[in-house]
Motif scaffolding. Sequence first.
Motif: not given
Lengths: 704, 704
Positions: A498-500, A659-662, A685-686, A693-694
């Motif tokens: 989550s920090e990223y 995209t941001r998560a990747l 889950v999008v 992020c589960l």
Amino acid sequence: MEVHALDPFFNPRSVAIIGASSDPSKLGGRPIRFLRAAGYAGRIYPINTRSETVQGLQAYPTLADIPGEVDQALIIVPASAAPDALRACIAKGIKAVQVLSSGFAEESEEGRLRQEEMSALAARHGVRLLGPNCLGIVSVRNRYFATFSTALEALVPQPGGISFATQSGAFGSCAYAQAIQRGLGIARIVATGNEADIDVTECIDFLASDPETRVICAAIEGCRDGNRLRRALLKAAAAGKPVILMKVGSSATGQQAAATHTGAIAGDDKIFDVVCRECGAWRAQSIEEMLDIAYVRSQLAEPANDRANIITVSGGIGVLMADDAERHGVAVPAAAPALQARIRGIVPFLVGVNPLDTTAQIGAIKRGIPDLAELVIQETDCATLFLYLAQIPCDPRRFVPLLADLAELRRKYPDRLLVLIGPSDDEMRRQLEAQGLVIFSDPGRAMRAVGALCEIARRRASLHPGLPDPGRRARRPDVAVDPRAGSLNEMQAKRLLSEYGLPVPPEALCRTEAEAVAAAQRLGYPVVAKIVSPDIQHKTEFGGVVLDLADADAVRRAFGALMGKAAALPGSPRIEGVLIAPMIRKGTETILGIHVDPIFGPMVMFGLGGVAVELFRDVAFASVPLSPARAEQLIRSVKASQLLFGWRGRPAQDVGALTRALMGLSDFAQDWAQVLEGVDVNPFVVLDEGAACLDAVVSCNAAS
Amino acid sequence: MEVHALDPFFNPRSVAIIGASSDPSKLGGRPIRFLRAAGYAGRIYPINTRSETVQGLQAYPTLADIPGEVDQALIIVPASAAPDALRACIAKGIKAVQVLSSGFAEESEEGRLRQEEMSALAARHGVRLLGPNCLGIVSVRNRYFATFSTALEALVPQPGGISFATQSGAFGSCAYAQAIQRGLGIARIVATGNEADIDVTECIDFLASDPETRVICAAIEGCRDGNRLRRALLKAAAAGKPVILMKVGSSATGQQAAATHTGAIAGDDKIFDVVCRECGAWRAQSIEEMLDIAYVRSQLAEPANDRANIITVSGGIGVLMADDAERHGVAVPAAAPALQARIRGIVPFLVGVNPLDTTAQIGAIKRGIPDLAELVIQETDCATLFLYLAQIPCDPRRFVPLLADLAELRRKYPDRLLVLIGPSDDEMRRQLEAQGLVIFSDPGRAMRAVGALCEIARRRASLHPGLPDPGRRARRPDVAVDPRAGSLNEMQAKRLLSEYGLPVPPEALCRTEAEAVAAAQRLGYPVVAKIVSPDIQHKTEFGGVVLDLADADAVRRAFGALMGKAAALPGSPRIEGVLIAPMIRKGTETILGIHVDPIFGPMVMFGLGGVAVELFRDVAFASVPLSPARAEQLIRSVKASQLLFGWRGRPAQDVGALTRALMGLSDFAQDWAQVLEGVDVNPFVVLDEGAACLDAVVSCNAAS
């Protein structure tokens, strides 16, 4: 211009042959025979203690006896004598040494030690080594034939723009024997053998800046440094030289055979594929395919786009070629109505709009084919023109005038690809090729080669280096959880991610039933309960997750059941409690991750949940660091990602959040590259808006 | 032995040429020139009103002037004169007529009518017609060159076992020009053109029983009668003759071009694929692939199994070939330990267990390669032996003794395939081929060809004719629901299918809320409610299905909502009520169906629910009538069906129940073939025990 470190191997002014033989059929005799037969203009110094001359050349007892400088030495003595030969080279100040002898790492442990001794020795004295156990070098234009490959006894290469760099000499022989037989023009040939020092990657790097080379054909069985390969491929891409690679050992059987054949790490095949694409290279499945692509590219321009016109004297072949075009990613756009009218002005009975089927009656129209060809070249921007000519190239009466017309077109429109298809004999083929044209007997092969060149051009337009960013700030020092702490539980992994920027829903680690109920009430029903333990990685498999808890009673029951089950597990895992989190039913389940490849480093992984990944292997990888454009490409390259883009009337999902998560995962992988072993975010889950992020697993080695 | 109806086309004792020209370069002159040049031993009768002789042969003003019988006539006059020429043939009693002229259905409506006139005329008089607009026939051994294809001007075919039957003459020319250039031995060549009468299918049927033909290469753009094609392919399979088919027009672009090129129906590509497999044929993607397969098969035996030994003088090529073997379905089993010991007795430095890498040092061992080859032939049952020989075939000193040794092996072990790989020149290739050997320069192409022959053999071992069963009892007269009644609602469709053994759970059509609640209580909660209307096919899409109703209240609400929604639909659909059925949560959702192909008739379809079908097109088809073995094959050919066989520790599901349902659908399709348009059973849930058909659509045309 700077001289490349490998230049003395390909362009030496003089060469000493240690182990030179007077018998021109022996290993130590062949290079001298080949060099002299080819007409090498540099000096050849045979080293031989017993004769004053070798094959008519003055021989020298030792290197030290040679007057003046020597650019390169070939060592062709028994393996046990090779280290001393190298020492002599060092003493003579020779900077480029080929060790053609075998009996090193490929043979025995003793040989491996001998090889290491030699590479250490060379490195210490700034000497570059090719081999040992290699087949040597051929440089066609300067007639430098420093090899003992018998391929050259029957087959003489013509000068041209195709270069070969292969690890296996025999593999190389097979490739360039075919090339020579086809009459393809060759620049350089090098086989690297055991690669004690110089490897195929460095040869690609040399060829990328070699003015003689237009196309690079390379074959490797393993790669030791992914980033060096990336840099070499990117350099070739920047120079506009296609690299056509064969990686031997892609199947399970093949990999077994590869392990027997060399000690190199075969690497993960899918990752190798990705890196080739990202760096603008093409991976060929067969030598024939490799040569077909090299043939077209070395004769013609690079296709400026992936559109083609097809002129055919046969409707059936036109249909076949249209099929092939679709298969190989070549567009065949219909001629515009105005152009169609002009086409029929030349060939009234022509059928179709592209392919243009002139029918066999075209013979009745004087200059029908060249006029039609010029018209479509002028009036469309299609980079390639295929001409299926049936038997014309075999018929001298029709071939001679046609050749002149086509050669004229080639000169007038040098940026267009003119690809002929039809049977031809060797002589006619040579005449065509002398005019810078190409001809294939099989339409499918012609289309495959052009399709590959189009794809290479597309790749070059969207290169993704995947190299560490040197300007990147140092590792984030203030993370709440230090990955180096060793194994992380689910909560820690999610907090770290989550920090990223990975979106993690609110959740609570609960140690008692009462805490769990309170947390559920705070988060809102329904909730999900999961066991938390640093010792349990696969909690779903033993029933460590309970979904869809609708009220306090259900939470209590789940809490009790989970703690009970976990306590009963063998090995007494440390139980930290039960995680209560909101139940998310909506959205599309995806899987994100980081795979740390031993050769190519961290790669971001993306796929959709369920059978798409497990059954259909519908996952894709991209090199870290990711760019937003590459992230989008990554998502789209997964077939099932259609489900995210408004599938069958469903609302489109928040691909931006994905995209941001990747990108966040890519940042994370860069920061922790030294310790990271892998990341699995499954499911991710999008949602229509946002994402969640589960579950997450972060694996690190605590060592460093 | 019965004479085939097409025999007079290929083996005529005499031929009349209507439209014969004295100019040997004109259309009407070429066949005479070719026939004479080839040395045709039959009688040639030029028909020409103006000259007494044509190209040195006595000419006749009309057919009637020819003394005695004529077996075949070639019509090469303008299209407008062709019907009269045909009438003259009929009057003369000629039973085999080729119409080479163009200007028929391929050109204009007028031409189409002329073509129909001629085919009707021919049919009425028992005359067989080839063409019109065709390229003619070549029969190599009897030197019958009845064509005007200019391919024969530059290229002279050698006699051999490969035959070509193509619709498009130009396509055929491209294929056999390549074949001739490669020196392949040819038996028959025929192009069928517009197929007013004889089509490619009938030519395959002829070639299947033609003693000269060993391999059949065929190209079709459309097929008019699926069952005739099936029968021809099965006949060839029974005769042990591989049929290698190209169907032109498989891609979207290609199909467009096909529509322009001929009037034939291109047919559904996937179904065509299935029929080829079922009937033992091979579909090639390129002419080159077709010829490679034909080449191996015409020279060598059929591989008795799909196992191969690989002997290579290069480890790298061995790895590449092991990769290729896996890709093309050829097994490369490791040599047994005892054999390994004997192998090393011959070649002590050999590396690997298969591929067997002799390394380039094999040259030092006298008879190393043939002795090693004979050993693995004797000591293993692998049907194929690949020999990668590097430059040996180009080196006369090494080639001559090797050729003798390999020829000896070929004679001693005629049932084994000996496939050489290496560069060769034309002369050496010819010498090899004269000994019944084959050689490829590219290892990938060699493996692809052998892999195809292995797969053809596998297909032949499990043929599935897919032809109507003539002994089948008449259509079931006592079904509760008559499909001919027109559109069926869901309940009717399921009831009808249940009579063919498809498992349908108990359910009730309810017209009132109270009926619905009573039904739910009888069936047991939870239940599902669905609107029933013959006018609504896609009820899910407008929300016409409500799942998982847990109690009477929920049933009442659902009933009201469904009736309300349906009443509000445009077009006032007839509403018959609400179906109440038990909610089935478990099991694996699959999709079954019948697709009625316009060419190949009813096909059973099977796939798994969800993205597997929609995104990955993971569905398979099989021809009706299904056998239990074919049903199982059908299930297994779907990738996602792994989920049914105990996927990742889940219990295996009742595949027997699934198989019975597929068999039931096949029976159903046979009984109602005349009216059936299609069946969709979606979802069909396969349970741990049993299965359940949860929804079904049966479409029929009420016309017949």
